[in-house]
Design a protein around this motif. Sequence first.
Motif, short mmCIF file in Angstrom:
data_model
loop_
_atom_site.label_atom_id
_atom_site.label_comp_id
_atom_site.label_asym_id
_atom_site.label_seq_id
_atom_site.Cartn_x
_atom_site.Cartn_y
_atom_site.Cartn_z
N VAL A 212 -12.08 17.98 44.08
CA VAL A 212 -13.11 17.00 43.70
C VAL A 212 -12.58 15.95 42.73
N THR A 213 -11.44 16.18 42.11
CA THR A 213 -10.88 15.16 41.21
C THR A 213 -10.03 14.13 41.94
N ASP A 214 -9.86 14.29 43.23
CA ASP A 214 -9.08 13.37 44.05
C ASP A 214 -10.04 12.38 44.70
N GLN A 215 -10.09 11.17 44.17
CA GLN A 215 -11.07 10.19 44.64
C GLN A 215 -10.87 9.85 46.10
N GLU A 216 -9.64 9.62 46.53
CA GLU A 216 -9.40 9.26 47.92
C GLU A 216 -9.82 10.39 48.85
N THR B 63 -17.60 12.93 43.04
CA THR B 63 -18.46 13.43 44.12
C THR B 63 -19.69 12.56 44.29
N GLY B 64 -20.38 12.28 43.19
CA GLY B 64 -21.57 11.45 43.28
C GLY B 64 -21.27 10.06 43.82
N MET C 86 -12.11 12.74 48.32
CA MET C 86 -13.55 12.89 48.37
C MET C 86 -14.22 11.75 49.13
N GLU C 87 -13.68 10.55 49.03
CA GLU C 87 -14.23 9.45 49.83
C GLU C 87 -14.00 9.70 51.31
N ALA D 64 -23.44 18.95 43.45
CA ALA D 64 -22.15 18.87 42.75
C ALA D 64 -22.02 20.12 41.89
N ASN D 65 -21.45 21.15 42.49
CA ASN D 65 -21.40 22.47 41.88
C ASN D 65 -20.01 22.87 41.41
N ALA D 66 -18.97 22.26 41.96
CA ALA D 66 -17.60 22.68 41.65
C ALA D 66 -17.36 22.64 40.14
N GLY D 67 -16.79 23.73 39.62
CA GLY D 67 -16.54 23.78 38.19
C GLY D 67 -15.58 24.90 37.83
N VAL D 68 -14.91 24.74 36.70
CA VAL D 68 -13.99 25.74 36.18
C VAL D 68 -14.26 25.88 34.68
N ALA D 69 -13.68 26.92 34.09
CA ALA D 69 -13.91 27.17 32.67
C ALA D 69 -12.69 27.84 32.06
N THR D 70 -12.57 27.67 30.76
CA THR D 70 -11.60 28.43 29.97
C THR D 70 -12.27 28.74 28.65
#
Length: 297
Positions: free
Chosen positions: A64-68, A121-122, A70-71, A89-95
Amino acid sequence: MSRRNVLEGRVAVVTGAARGIGELLARKLAERGVRVALVGLEPEELRRVAGTLGTEAAHWYADVTDQEAMERVAREVRARFGRVDVVVANAGVATGGPLDDCDFATWRRVVEVNLIGSVITGRAFLPALTASRGYLLQIASLAAVAPAPMMTAYCASKAGVEAYAHSLRAEVGHRGVGVGVGYLSWTDTDMVRGADESDVMREMRRRLPWPANRTYPPGPAVDRLVTGIERRSAHAYAQWWLRGSQPVRGLLPGLIALGGRREMRRVASRFRDLKGPGLLGAGGAADAARPVDTERH
């Protein structure tokens, strides 16, 4: 009109759909007759989920951080299904762990996935949502309302997506696009179980005041999020008591700071336990192992 008829035949996109909240959201939507596009970083898991939904479904492998990427996914989803009515828009990670002793690359990745990835994503799907007068549900967290110690990256990113989604709602409402924010407390997912692998994090969480100290089953939580989608709600609360946190949210940072000072003093000698936890859970491991290429599988 019945609730099922509100969504039946619609097309929904769910990011982070290989497991956890994303997978269950896809299943609950499919039960309501929704056609589902799954997006994530685990192609085998995405294929498994898509094959068991009992509705028309397809999956895309993308960061999801790759703009091209996701477009491209947005174009292909629209070509595949003809329209997009709902995006989650649910994708997420945590530390977790203290800021001054963290792997900052991991800290940065949490913000990039949770905040920048949500915005990408949006933005990618906004043309399709405008065409359908659709609805975007941005998954946030109790962490946006009650920022806690040892979770600076996650809290910052979730506060960011909450503000972004509220701003976007005002920006696109005149086009007929609805935007909502989904709030979850500690819910039984691999991410939360990963946090509980740390004795310090598990102990600190269990010392939180009720009801924030509980881990909640995902089924009822996701049912409430789906109800929010059906109603195009501005706010969707996965646990019943989260709604009550909104009127007092201005008081929470000060109260948390007071309690946090005491808790941090108590566990300071045990910080070694938290060094280098990395991204939490199986989803975090998949993100850490992602290849550079984001071609569709």
